[in-house]
Design a protein around this motif. Structure first.
Motif, PDB file in Angstrom:
ATOM      1  N   VAL A 168       0.323  -1.384   0.257  1.00 34.21           N
ATOM      2  CA  VAL A 168      -0.055   0.302  -0.295  1.00 34.21           C
ATOM      3  C   VAL A 168       1.096   1.117  -0.031  1.00 34.21           C
ATOM      4  CG1 VAL A 168      -1.546   1.505   0.684  1.00 34.21           C
ATOM      5  CG2 VAL A 168      -2.158  -1.067   0.973  1.00 34.21           C
ATOM      6  N   GLY A 169       1.355   1.359   1.087  1.00 39.46           N
ATOM      7  CA  GLY A 169       2.523   2.515   0.398  1.00 39.46           C
ATOM      8  C   GLY A 169       3.886   2.366   1.047  1.00 39.46           C
ATOM      9  N   THR A 170       4.818   3.260   1.528  1.00 41.57           N
ATOM     10  CA  THR A 170       5.965   3.033   1.749  1.00 41.57           C
ATOM     11  C   THR A 170       6.935   4.715   1.757  1.00 41.57           C
ATOM     12  OG1 THR A 170       6.792   1.530  -0.235  1.00 41.57           O
ATOM     13  CG2 THR A 170       8.616   2.957   0.590  1.00 41.57           C
ATOM     14  N   VAL A 171       7.575   4.369   3.149  1.00 36.44           N
ATOM     15  CA  VAL A 171       7.841   5.201   4.336  1.00 36.44           C
ATOM     16  C   VAL A 171       9.163   5.396   4.145  1.00 36.44           C
ATOM     17  CG1 VAL A 171       7.330   6.940   6.179  1.00 36.44           C
ATOM     18  CG2 VAL A 171       5.257   5.883   4.967  1.00 36.44           C
ATOM     19  N   ILE A 172       9.678   6.243   3.966  1.00 28.24           N
ATOM     20  CA  ILE A 172      11.600   6.277   3.902  1.00 28.24           C
ATOM     21  C   ILE A 172      12.310   7.188   4.632  1.00 28.24           C
ATOM     22  CG2 ILE A 172      13.481   5.739   2.346  1.00 28.24           C
ATOM     23  CD1 ILE A 172      12.103   4.416   0.550  1.00 28.24           C
ATOM     24  N   GLY A 173      13.224   7.141   5.047  1.00 25.42           N
ATOM     25  CA  GLY A 173      13.684   8.659   6.282  1.00 25.42           C
ATOM     26  C   GLY A 173      15.466   8.125   6.162  1.00 25.42           C
ATOM     27  N   VAL A 188      10.359   8.056  12.012  1.00 24.53           N
ATOM     28  CA  VAL A 188      10.819   7.587  10.871  1.00 24.53           C
ATOM     29  C   VAL A 188      11.598   9.025   9.762  1.00 24.53           C
ATOM     30  CG1 VAL A 188      10.305   6.366   8.122  1.00 24.53           C
ATOM     31  CG2 VAL A 188       9.135   5.747  10.014  1.00 24.53           C
ATOM     32  N   TYR A 189      11.568   9.977   9.020  1.00 27.44           N
ATOM     33  CA  TYR A 189      11.479  11.117   8.543  1.00 27.44           C
ATOM     34  C   TYR A 189      12.966  11.565   9.312  1.00 27.44           C
ATOM     35  CZ  TYR A 189       7.672  10.375   5.621  1.00 27.44           C
ATOM     36  OH  TYR A 189       6.613  10.243   4.796  1.00 27.44           O
ATOM     37  N   THR A 190      13.677  12.228   8.370  1.00 27.96           N
ATOM     38  CA  THR A 190      14.948  12.352   9.445  1.00 27.96           C
ATOM     39  C   THR A 190      15.522  14.327   8.544  1.00 27.96           C
ATOM     40  OG1 THR A 190      16.639  10.948   7.933  1.00 27.96           O
ATOM     41  CG2 THR A 190      16.245  10.542   9.748  1.00 27.96           C
ATOM     42  N   LEU A 191      15.960  13.746   7.156  1.00 24.70           N
ATOM     43  CA  LEU A 191      16.226  15.178   6.563  1.00 24.70           C
ATOM     44  C   LEU A 191      14.709  15.926   6.302  1.00 24.70           C
ATOM     45  CD1 LEU A 191      19.552  14.317   4.495  1.00 24.70           C
ATOM     46  CD2 LEU A 191      19.312  14.907   6.936  1.00 24.70           C
ATOM     47  N   SER A 192      13.882  15.673   6.373  1.00 17.48           N
ATOM     48  CA  SER A 192      12.488  16.335   5.354  1.00 17.48           C
ATOM     49  C   SER A 192      11.622  14.719   5.731  1.00 17.48           C
ATOM     50  CB  SER A 192      12.868  16.593   4.585  1.00 17.48           C
ATOM     51  OG  SER A 192      12.990  15.869   3.015  1.00 17.48           O
ATOM     52  N   ASP A 193      10.467  15.902   5.656  1.00 17.03           N
ATOM     53  CA  ASP A 193       9.038  15.297   5.629  1.00 17.03           C
ATOM     54  C   ASP A 193       8.708  15.781   3.875  1.00 17.03           C
ATOM     55  OD1 ASP A 193       6.998  14.183   6.023  1.00 17.03           O
ATOM     56  OD2 ASP A 193       6.421  14.352   7.962  1.00 17.03           O
ATOM     57  N   PRO A 194       8.366  14.917   3.280  1.00 15.32           N
ATOM     58  CA  PRO A 194       7.642  15.131   2.244  1.00 15.32           C
ATOM     59  C   PRO A 194       6.783  16.026   2.374  1.00 15.32           C
ATOM     60  CG  PRO A 194       7.668  12.874   1.594  1.00 15.32           C
ATOM     61  CD  PRO A 194       8.575  13.531   3.178  1.00 15.32           C
ATOM     62  N   ARG A 195       5.247  15.405   3.046  1.00 20.68           N
ATOM     63  CA  ARG A 195       4.474  16.464   3.420  1.00 20.68           C
ATOM     64  C   ARG A 195       4.372  17.730   4.009  1.00 20.68           C
ATOM     65  NH1 ARG A 195       2.650  12.320   7.447  1.00 20.68           N
ATOM     66  NH2 ARG A 195       4.365  12.433   8.523  1.00 20.68           N
ATOM     67  N   ALA A 196       5.710  17.645   4.710  1.00 17.77           N
ATOM     68  CA  ALA A 196       6.178  19.448   5.387  1.00 17.77           C
ATOM     69  C   ALA A 196       6.111  19.688   3.964  1.00 17.77           C
ATOM     70  CB  ALA A 196       6.240  18.899   5.997  1.00 17.77           C
ATOM     71  N   ILE A 197       6.642  19.819   3.400  1.00 19.71           N
ATOM     72  CA  ILE A 197       7.673  20.420   1.835  1.00 19.71           C
ATOM     73  C   ILE A 197       6.446  20.654   0.969  1.00 19.71           C
ATOM     74  CG2 ILE A 197       8.539  20.480   0.169  1.00 19.71           C
ATOM     75  CD1 ILE A 197      10.285  18.831   1.877  1.00 19.71           C
ATOM     76  N   LEU A 198       5.678  20.082   0.930  1.00 22.16           N
ATOM     77  CA  LEU A 198       4.335  19.943  -0.360  1.00 22.16           C
ATOM     78  C   LEU A 198       2.898  20.885   0.723  1.00 22.16           C
ATOM     79  CD1 LEU A 198       3.925  16.790  -1.808  1.00 22.16           C
ATOM     80  CD2 LEU A 198       4.731  18.447  -2.498  1.00 22.16           C
ATOM     81  N   LEU A 199       3.004  20.667   1.488  1.00 23.97           N
ATOM     82  CA  LEU A 199       1.727  21.193   2.660  1.00 23.97           C
ATOM     83  C   LEU A 199       2.531  23.429   3.138  1.00 23.97           C
ATOM     84  CD1 LEU A 199      -0.888  21.433   4.080  1.00 23.97           C
ATOM     85  CD2 LEU A 199      -0.269  20.933   5.975  1.00 23.97           C
ATOM     86  N   LYS A 200       3.764  23.641   3.033  1.00 26.40           N
ATOM     87  CA  LYS A 200       4.658  24.289   3.429  1.00 26.40           C
ATOM     88  C   LYS A 200       4.412  25.217   2.340  1.00 26.40           C
ATOM     89  CE  LYS A 200       8.517  26.798   4.547  1.00 26.40           C
ATOM     90  NZ  LYS A 200      10.390  26.736   4.516  1.00 26.40           N
ATOM     91  N   ASN A 201       4.164  24.463   0.980  1.00 29.00           N
ATOM     92  CA  ASN A 201       4.232  25.916  -0.098  1.00 29.00           C
ATOM     93  C   ASN A 201       2.753  26.315  -0.570  1.00 29.00           C
ATOM     94  OD1 ASN A 201       6.659  25.181  -1.105  1.00 29.00           O
ATOM     95  ND2 ASN A 201       5.968  23.653  -2.125  1.00 29.00           N
ATOM     96  N   GLU A 259      16.938  12.350   2.540  1.00 33.15           N
ATOM     97  CA  GLU A 259      15.702  13.103   2.318  1.00 33.15           C
ATOM     98  C   GLU A 259      14.511  12.346   2.460  1.00 33.15           C
ATOM     99  OE1 GLU A 259      15.250  16.639   1.962  1.00 33.15           O
ATOM    100  OE2 GLU A 259      17.650  16.335   1.966  1.00 33.15           O
ATOM    101  N   GLY A 260      13.621  12.320   2.766  1.00 30.96           N
ATOM    102  CA  GLY A 260      12.053  11.654   3.047  1.00 30.96           C
ATOM    103  C   GLY A 260      11.290  11.462   1.754  1.00 30.96           C
ATOM    104  N   ARG A 261      10.822  10.092   2.148  1.00 29.04           N
ATOM    105  CA  ARG A 261       9.979   9.898   0.524  1.00 29.04           C
ATOM    106  C   ARG A 261       9.087   9.447   0.910  1.00 29.04           C
ATOM    107  NH1 ARG A 261      13.492   6.999  -1.806  1.00 29.04           N
ATOM    108  NH2 ARG A 261      12.848   4.715  -2.180  1.00 29.04           N
ATOM    109  N   LEU A 262       8.175   9.806   0.605  1.00 25.77           N
ATOM    110  CA  LEU A 262       6.894   8.808   0.224  1.00 25.77           C
ATOM    111  C   LEU A 262       5.925   9.000  -0.715  1.00 25.77           C
ATOM    112  CD1 LEU A 262       3.731   8.033   2.380  1.00 25.77           C
ATOM    113  CD2 LEU A 262       3.545  10.092   2.612  1.00 25.77           C
ATOM    114  N   GLU A 263       5.443   7.238  -0.778  1.00 32.17           N
ATOM    115  CA  GLU A 263       4.877   6.151  -2.331  1.00 32.17           C
ATOM    116  C   GLU A 263       3.595   5.636  -1.334  1.00 32.17           C
ATOM    117  OE1 GLU A 263       8.028   3.464  -3.191  1.00 32.17           O
ATOM    118  OE2 GLU A 263       9.566   5.473  -3.261  1.00 32.17           O
ATOM    119  N   TYR A 264       2.892   5.921  -2.556  1.00 31.29           N
ATOM    120  CA  TYR A 264       1.711   5.169  -2.438  1.00 31.29           C
ATOM    121  C   TYR A 264       1.454   4.652  -3.717  1.00 31.29           C
ATOM    122  CZ  TYR A 264      -0.614   9.313   0.909  1.00 31.29           C
ATOM    123  OH  TYR A 264      -0.679  10.113   1.628  1.00 31.29           O
TER     124      TYR A 264
END
Length: 445
Positions: free
Chosen positions: A46-51, A325-338, A63-68
């Motif tokens: 279903v999903g992958t979370v990599i930090g 899980v995330y260390t250098l970045s949370d990809p969701r935070a980057i997208l939401l910040k914009n 860098e964080g990666r989230l995959e659906y």
């Protein structure tokens, strides 16, 4: 000392376990390894979370990666946003069926979900409004359990039946959350009771804003960023607490309503679903105690006080910075910040947004100085989601229910996967470390 106080002391003494025993028996507390990665307990498509990346020396932050379903979250979001359309229905389709829908499939799916939004005629009055509740998450869980009674065969765990139940719940969650909130305001805050029926022509995000606020009381940008938040929270791998709860409970082959209510119970906990409320409270405290929000020196000095347990709630935590899980970045935070910056401009809250950005900038360095810890931390999605919710005039009472309204998609996908693939009840081991005692007859005690 009262009886309940005596019993409390007995219960506390009986439940205490020596911390050294956890080390002695190599217990993976929190199902975490020594390097803080999660203990592998299952498999998922279903999903992958990599930090981090594992190597012979241990782990390296990345860098964080989230995959659906193998698609990175940034590419998924860019896909529907570049087309200037809503993405949540497409995301639900992807999570449940393992592929992106074509145009006709998406239209058919959206039309089906629109028809599933309506609650049974008696349900709103008899279940949501008549049973007065002070917590929307509790009311949501109660409503889910009550929906069990509306089916002729709710215990059927065939894929077809579980899928139909899941689609129904995903579609109905926004109405249940909105109606529960209005019922709570009516019964406990002496506010007017307003119930708006969902509109089939509106997207999931816009329908929720309509049911919560009414027509013409939200902007297109509000709809867009709420849709984005629903997509970003829809799934986060099988190891997050509520999704793992879904796996555990589903492994018993219980009904869908019991499994989802259990997941709601897990998400309700402040260590899981309520983090963005803590972020907002922390930032409000900073705003009240720092004169110049743009000053790195003043803000930094106050962050030091928070970390030294001399300010805010005394926990010594910078809420919203760092992730399991995330260390250098949370990809969701980057997208939401914009998008959060766009909303801040529209709502005349740019100075407050810039304070968040400043905390993001200097917080990790101050954390390292104050704690003497080289752990890499970055903002997680909760850091900006509370600000976004507030900017959309969302009441804090529905912050976690909004999370649930989104994550029900991931829970449903994980439930179907558990029933179809794992096929074994989840039953880990606990080692008994209590002393051996003899039974003493009642008359000798």
């Amino acid at each position: 000392m009262s009886k309940i106080e005596q019993w409390t002391k007995l219960a506390e003494n009986a439940s205490n376990i020596d911390n050294e025993l956890y080390t002695k028996f190599d217990v993976k507390r929190g199902l975490r390894n020594a390097d803080q990665t999660g203990v592998l307990v299952g498999l998922t498509n279903v999903g992958t979370v990599i930090g981090v990346e594992k190597n012979e020396k241990g782990t390296t932050p990345v860098e964080g990666r989230l995959e659906y379903r193998g698609i990175t979250i940034d590419k998924l979001v860019d896909g529907f946003q570049s087309d200037k359309r809503q993405g949540y229905d497409e995301t639900v389709y992807l999570l449940l069926y393992g592929k992106l829908p074509n145009r006709q499939e998406l239209e058919d799916f959206t039309a089906y979900m629109a028809q599933q939004r309506y609650l049974p005629q008696y349900f709103t009055k008899d279940i949501i409004l008549s049973f007065r509740g002070k917590d929307v998450m509790n009311m949501l869980a109660r409503s889910v359990l009550a929906l069990y009674t509306t089916e002729d065969n709710p215990d059927d765990v065939s894929t077809k039946n579980v899928l139909e139940q899941s689609l129904s719940l995903i579609a109905k969650f926004p109405a249940i959350v909105a109606y529960s909130f209005h019922g709570m305001r009516y019964h406990h805050m002496n506010k007017a009771l307003v119930i708006r029926h969902p509109k089939p022509e509106l997207s999931t995000a816009e329908n929720f804003l309509y049911m919560l606020k009414g027509g013409n009381r939200y902007t297109p940008l509000e709809v867009e960023i709420l849709d984005l938040m629903l997509v970003l929270h829809a799934e986060h791998g099988g190891g997050n607490n509520s999704s793992f709860t879904t796996h555990v409970v589903s492994s018993t082959l219980t009904d869908t309503y019991s499994a989802i209510s259990a997941a709601l119970g897990a998400l309700k906990g402040p260590l899981h679903g309520g983090a963005n409320i803590k972020v907002m409270a922390m930032v409000d405290d900073i705003k009240n105690n720092v004169r110049d929000w743009a000053s790195e020196r003043e803000v930094g000095a106050y962050l030091h006080k928070i970390l030294d347990k001399k300010a805010f709630d005394g926990s010594g935590k910078l809420y919203g910075l760092g992730h399991a899980v995330y260390t250098l970045s949370d990809p969701r935070a980057i997208l939401l910040k914009n998008k959060a910056r766009e909303v801040a401009i529209e709502k005349n809250k740019l100075d407050e947004f810039e304070l968040y950005a400043l905390i993001e900038k200097i917080g990790p360095g101050i954390f390292a100085e104050s704690k003497g810890d080289n752990k890499v931390i970055a903002p997680n999605v909760d850091f900006y989601s509370g600000f976004v919710n507030c900017s959309l005039d969302m009441p804090p009472a529905i912050y976690t229910p909004l999370f649930a309204m989104s994550r029900i998609a991931g829970w449903s996908a994980h439930r179907i996967e558990e029933i179809n693939s794992a096929k074994r009840i989840i039953r880990p081991a606990y080692k008994a470390v209590g002393p051996k005692t003899e039974y003493i007859p009642l008359h000798n005690r």
